[in-house]
Write a protein that holds these residues in place. Structure first.
Motif, PDB file in Angstrom:
ATOM      1  N   ASP A  70       0.847  -1.186   0.000  1.00  0.00           N
ATOM      2  CA  ASP A  70       0.000   0.000   0.000  1.00  0.00           C
ATOM      3  C   ASP A  70       0.887   1.242   0.000  1.00  0.00           C
ATOM      4  OD1 ASP A  70      -1.913   1.931   0.256  1.00  0.00           O
ATOM      5  OD2 ASP A  70      -2.638   1.298   2.236  1.00  0.00           O
ATOM      6  N   GLY A  71       0.857   1.990  -1.097  1.00  0.00           N
ATOM      7  CA  GLY A  71       1.687   3.182  -1.210  1.00  0.00           C
ATOM      8  C   GLY A  71       0.961   4.473  -0.886  1.00  0.00           C
ATOM      9  N   THR A  72      -0.211   4.375  -0.291  1.00  0.00           N
ATOM     10  CA  THR A  72      -1.007   5.568   0.006  1.00  0.00           C
ATOM     11  C   THR A  72      -0.223   6.541   0.881  1.00  0.00           C
ATOM     12  OG1 THR A  72      -3.036   4.259  -0.092  1.00  0.00           O
ATOM     13  CG2 THR A  72      -3.166   6.408   0.987  1.00  0.00           C
ATOM     14  N   GLY A  73      -0.113   7.787   0.405  1.00  0.00           N
ATOM     15  CA  GLY A  73       0.593   8.817   1.153  1.00  0.00           C
ATOM     16  C   GLY A  73       2.106   8.728   1.055  1.00  0.00           C
ATOM     17  N   LYS A  74       2.618   7.763   0.282  1.00  0.00           N
ATOM     18  CA  LYS A  74       4.064   7.573   0.166  1.00  0.00           C
ATOM     19  C   LYS A  74       4.549   7.973  -1.233  1.00  0.00           C
ATOM     20  CE  LYS A  74       4.574   3.935   3.659  1.00  0.00           C
ATOM     21  NZ  LYS A  74       3.228   4.030   4.251  1.00  0.00           N
ATOM     22  N   TYR A  75       5.874   8.038  -1.375  1.00  0.00           N
ATOM     23  CA  TYR A  75       6.505   8.502  -2.611  1.00  0.00           C
ATOM     24  C   TYR A  75       7.479   7.439  -3.104  1.00  0.00           C
ATOM     25  CZ  TYR A  75       4.516  13.020  -1.428  1.00  0.00           C
ATOM     26  OH  TYR A  75       3.647  14.032  -1.126  1.00  0.00           O
ATOM     27  N   LEU A  76       7.345   7.085  -4.377  1.00  0.00           N
ATOM     28  CA  LEU A  76       8.198   6.072  -4.986  1.00  0.00           C
ATOM     29  C   LEU A  76       9.222   6.760  -5.878  1.00  0.00           C
ATOM     30  CD1 LEU A  76       8.457   2.946  -5.074  1.00  0.00           C
ATOM     31  CD2 LEU A  76       7.161   3.015  -7.207  1.00  0.00           C
ATOM     32  N   VAL A  77      10.498   6.594  -5.540  1.00  0.00           N
ATOM     33  CA  VAL A  77      11.570   7.209  -6.324  1.00  0.00           C
ATOM     34  C   VAL A  77      12.458   6.112  -6.892  1.00  0.00           C
ATOM     35  CG1 VAL A  77      11.583   9.299  -4.912  1.00  0.00           C
ATOM     36  CG2 VAL A  77      13.129   7.428  -4.335  1.00  0.00           C
ATOM     37  N   PRO A  78      13.183   6.398  -7.975  1.00  0.00           N
ATOM     38  CA  PRO A  78      14.167   5.416  -8.453  1.00  0.00           C
ATOM     39  C   PRO A  78      15.215   5.180  -7.372  1.00  0.00           C
ATOM     40  CG  PRO A  78      13.840   7.194 -10.056  1.00  0.00           C
ATOM     41  CD  PRO A  78      13.177   7.622  -8.797  1.00  0.00           C
ATOM     42  N   VAL A 435      12.851   3.123  -4.268  1.00  0.00           N
ATOM     43  CA  VAL A 435      12.787   3.388  -2.833  1.00  0.00           C
ATOM     44  C   VAL A 435      11.423   3.974  -2.517  1.00  0.00           C
ATOM     45  CG1 VAL A 435      13.883   4.517  -0.864  1.00  0.00           C
ATOM     46  CG2 VAL A 435      15.263   3.912  -2.873  1.00  0.00           C
ATOM     47  N   LEU A 436      10.734   3.387  -1.553  1.00  0.00           N
ATOM     48  CA  LEU A 436       9.437   3.884  -1.104  1.00  0.00           C
ATOM     49  C   LEU A 436       9.667   4.757   0.119  1.00  0.00           C
ATOM     50  CD1 LEU A 436       6.361   3.758  -1.649  1.00  0.00           C
ATOM     51  CD2 LEU A 436       6.262   1.859   0.003  1.00  0.00           C
ATOM     52  N   SER A 452      10.561   3.714   3.813  1.00  0.00           N
ATOM     53  CA  SER A 452       9.606   2.678   4.220  1.00  0.00           C
ATOM     54  C   SER A 452      10.092   1.311   3.750  1.00  0.00           C
ATOM     55  CB  SER A 452       8.216   2.982   3.644  1.00  0.00           C
ATOM     56  OG  SER A 452       7.319   1.917   3.892  1.00  0.00           O
ATOM     57  N   LEU A 453      10.407   1.225   2.448  1.00  0.00           N
ATOM     58  CA  LEU A 453      10.897  -0.026   1.862  1.00  0.00           C
ATOM     59  C   LEU A 453      11.912   0.298   0.770  1.00  0.00           C
ATOM     60  CD1 LEU A 453       7.528  -1.970   1.359  1.00  0.00           C
ATOM     61  CD2 LEU A 453       9.287  -2.534   3.052  1.00  0.00           C
ATOM     62  N   VAL A 454      12.834  -0.627   0.559  1.00  0.00           N
ATOM     63  CA  VAL A 454      13.713  -0.586  -0.604  1.00  0.00           C
ATOM     64  C   VAL A 454      13.285  -1.715  -1.524  1.00  0.00           C
ATOM     65  CG1 VAL A 454      16.078  -0.794  -1.446  1.00  0.00           C
ATOM     66  CG2 VAL A 454      15.632   0.343   0.745  1.00  0.00           C
ATOM     67  N   ILE A 455      12.977  -1.381  -2.772  1.00  0.00           N
ATOM     68  CA  ILE A 455      12.621  -2.417  -3.755  1.00  0.00           C
ATOM     69  C   ILE A 455      13.859  -2.662  -4.601  1.00  0.00           C
ATOM     70  CG2 ILE A 455      11.185  -3.032  -5.723  1.00  0.00           C
ATOM     71  CD1 ILE A 455       9.905  -0.570  -3.156  1.00  0.00           C
ATOM     72  N   ASN A 456      14.444  -3.838  -4.446  1.00  0.00           N
ATOM     73  CA  ASN A 456      15.675  -4.174  -5.155  1.00  0.00           C
ATOM     74  C   ASN A 456      15.469  -5.433  -5.976  1.00  0.00           C
ATOM     75  OD1 ASN A 456      18.522  -3.632  -5.665  1.00  0.00           O
ATOM     76  ND2 ASN A 456      18.944  -5.506  -4.523  1.00  0.00           N
ATOM     77  N   LYS A 457      15.717  -5.314  -7.287  1.00  0.00           N
ATOM     78  CA  LYS A 457      15.510  -6.432  -8.204  1.00  0.00           C
ATOM     79  C   LYS A 457      14.099  -6.986  -8.064  1.00  0.00           C
ATOM     80  CE  LYS A 457      20.441  -7.233  -7.727  1.00  0.00           C
ATOM     81  NZ  LYS A 457      21.512  -7.970  -7.074  1.00  0.00           N
ATOM     82  N   GLY A 458      13.155  -6.041  -7.825  1.00  0.00           N
ATOM     83  CA  GLY A 458      11.740  -6.393  -7.758  1.00  0.00           C
ATOM     84  C   GLY A 458      11.255  -6.864  -6.406  1.00  0.00           C
ATOM     85  N   ARG A 459      12.140  -7.028  -5.441  1.00  0.00           N
ATOM     86  CA  ARG A 459      11.766  -7.532  -4.126  1.00  0.00           C
ATOM     87  C   ARG A 459      11.747  -6.408  -3.100  1.00  0.00           C
ATOM     88  NH1 ARG A 459      13.398 -12.933  -3.379  1.00  0.00           N
ATOM     89  NH2 ARG A 459      12.907 -12.685  -1.156  1.00  0.00           N
ATOM     90  N   ALA A 460      10.693  -6.364  -2.285  1.00  0.00           N
ATOM     91  CA  ALA A 460      10.564  -5.340  -1.252  1.00  0.00           C
ATOM     92  C   ALA A 460      11.347  -5.769  -0.011  1.00  0.00           C
ATOM     93  CB  ALA A 460       9.099  -5.129  -0.906  1.00  0.00           C
TER      94      ALA A 460
END
Length: 576
Positions: A70-78, A435-436, A452-460
């Protein structure tokens, strides 16, 4: 349980993938660094490490095994990129025997062995900071071989790496090191071409040239070595490899770019650059990485004036930060000579060089030259992972705005390695390295740390759980912070409900809040320093014999017993 969303299906191109494992970040603010836009309320679907869809309002059915975030209120950056690191260097006091020779205390072979053994730890620390790509612009054949072991690891960033630096001069401390050598000497054009071909055999991702001029007449020296530099660039380009060049003088940078250099890994600090120079870099699509803090870090460390930030103490490896905090140990006689010399140099130094560097960053930035964020991590005082945000602060202070800082730290970093088609932005078909963030990164640099989370190679991944910290390293971390007089960094390794006892069972305090009150003295007691005399590690228990120094006071000796549970210090005992 099967996760069902009673939505319409995604476009047909997605259908073949729905039976496979995937992840979905829903209703998030997507930062588009290529168009300088915020995409509000989008869903980002990842499959097999790639971004397969960036949609808004699509409704579909997801199979078992899908990770829904759930990304509500969060920001997704490269994912962030550190475009200038060196894994053969630790960032600690023993990293550069050509600068301060402490090989009697720490043989250089032992230092290299240590950094090999801790490369995985460094990579985890980068990832915990949201750095999903690192560019090593000067390694060795031994590290090129080790690089390959991290390609498929989820807890490691992407690594682009050169082999040894090609140079006409090798510092004596680095000679005769075999596969560990970070330099290859090139005295002729043919030697330069052969050195490039040798790196091809080791699958270097690109080539690095150390364009060093030792002549008093810089231009004459630069032109004397130019045919050798040009031959190396030409041979690299023939083999479809990009070329990074270390060039801090305007003349060496200009000649390197005119010869085809793709990536300048430092800023120009000997003269203010002209419009013709900035136009040359822009015309040639050169990426420049200014590395604004590394030079000053040497002066601060060796002059015994380095002050760690809380971020550095928490993100960096405790052994390397500890070696800086412990200075002037291990050789106080040698250190005192450095401290004295640097003190005199600082008193007599005008800020011309620093001012020129900042002015040049401002001019290059204003002219639209592609600037990438890089730290030169591994050099003494510049920590792997931990120094990234210091570099960002320096770039911001030089006048780079928040949007362009984000661009410099993402897509421009990818451009430095020639990987902008594969990574660096949140785009369909690119690598799912993101990066979330809990807050808008465009509002302040402090928000870049609210991960909040790091998404690396598709994995949170949870950034708090990425670094595997042993009980001994937790204790070292809090000791470093104690000696650095940073209460918040000191408290980080402790559990919220930590208990402090007078041995064996008299409770002195309970809870981190009480510790915060009790340990305010570490910020104010003059000359406070705790030296470790001996340590015993037994399972999750660490017993330290300590000597505490205070300016003008008598040294205090004591023992502290630490108990570590669930990755935090849960109990401390002080025998009376």
């Amino acid at each position: 349980m099967k996760i069902l969303y009673l939505f319409a299906l995604l476009p047909a191109v997605i259908q073949p993938y729905l039976s496979q494992s995937q992840s979905l970040i829903k209703n998030v603010q997507v930062i588009d660094v290529e168009k300088k836009k915020i995409l509000t309320g989008y869903d980002v679907l990842c499959l097999d490490g790639k971004i397969v869809s960036i949609e808004k309002g699509r409704m579909y059915k997801l199979p078992d095994g899908t990770t829904v975030i759930d990304g509500t209120g969060k920001y997704l950056v490269p994912g962030f990129v550190d475009a200038h690191v060196h894994f053969f260097q630790s960032g600690g006091l023993f990293a550069r025997p050509d600068v301060i020779d402490l090989r009697k205390q720490q043989p250089y072979a032992r230092e290299l062995k240590w950094v090999h053994e801790h490369m995985a730890d460094f990579l985890q620390r980068y990832l915990s900071a949201g750095i999903t790509s690192v560019i090593d612009v000067g390694a060795s054949f031994a590290f090129l071989s080790q690089r390959d072991s991290f390609v498929t690891k989820i807890d490691a960033p992407n690594i682009s790496m050169t082999g040894p630096l090609l140079t006409t001069y090798i510092p004596p401390a680095y000679k005769d090191l075999g596969d560990e050598a970070p330099f290859i000497e090139i005295k002729t054009e043919e030697a330069a071409r052969q050195a490039v071909r040798e790196q091809l055999a080791h699958k270097a991702d690109f080539i690095k040239i150390w364009y060093i001029v030792l002549d008093k007449n810089k231009e004459a020296g630069a032109r004397k070595n130019l045919p050798i530099v040009s031959a190396a660039i030409d041979e690299a380009h023939k083999n479809k490899l990009r070329v990074a060049v270390h060039a801090t003088e305007r003349i060496t940078a200009q000649l390197a770019v005119e010869s085809g250099a793709d990536f300048l890994v430092h800023n120009i600090d000997d003269e203010v650059v002209s419009e013709s120079f900035t136009s040359l870099l822009k015309k040639k699509s050169v990426v420049l990485c200014p590395t604004m803090i590394v030079s000053g870090n040497y002066e601060k460390v060796l002059g015994d004036r380095y002050s760690f930030t809380t971020d550095e103490l928490s993100l960096s490896h405790p052994v390397t930060t500890g070696s800086i905090v412990d200075y002037p140990w291990p050789d106080t006689t040698l250190a005192k000579s450095y401290i004295s010399r640097i003190s005199v140099l600082t008193q007599n130094k005008n800020s011309k060089e620093d001012s020129i560097s900042i002015i040049n960053v401002q001019k290059l930035y204003a002219a639209g030259v592609t600037i990438a964020t890089g730290t030169d991590a591994g050099n003494i005082g510049t920590q792997h992972g931990g120094s990234y945000f210091n570099e960002l602060q320096a770039m911001k202070k030089a006048g780079i705005n928040m949007w362009d800082l984000l661009i410099a730290s993402t897509i421009n970093g990818a451009k430095a390695a020639g990987r902008q088609l594969e990574s660096g932005s949140i785009s369909k078909g690119k690598e799912a390295n993101m990066v979330l963030l809990n807050s808008n990164p465009l509002d302040s640099l402090s928000n870049w740390r609210k991960i909040s989370l790091v998404i690396n190679k598709g994995r949170a991944l949870d950034p708090e759980k990425l670094v595997e910290t042993s009980p001994e390293m937790l204790i070292r971390q809090q000791l470093n912070a104690y000696n650095a007089h940073d209460v918040e960094a000191f408290l980080m390794p402790y559990a919220e409900d930590v208990e402090v006892y007078e041995f064996p069972s008299k409770l002195l305090s309970k809870g981190k809040d009480q510790m915060r009150k009790d340990y305010q003295f570490i910020k104010t007691v003059p000359g406070l320093y705790c030296k470790l005399l001996n340590r015993i590690v037994k399972g999750n228990m660490v017993i330290d014999h300590e000597e505490i120094y205070i300016n003008g006071g008598k040294n205090i000796y004591g023992i502290a017993i630490y108990v570590v549970e669930n990755g935090k210090i849960s109990k401390v005992y002080f025998p009376k």
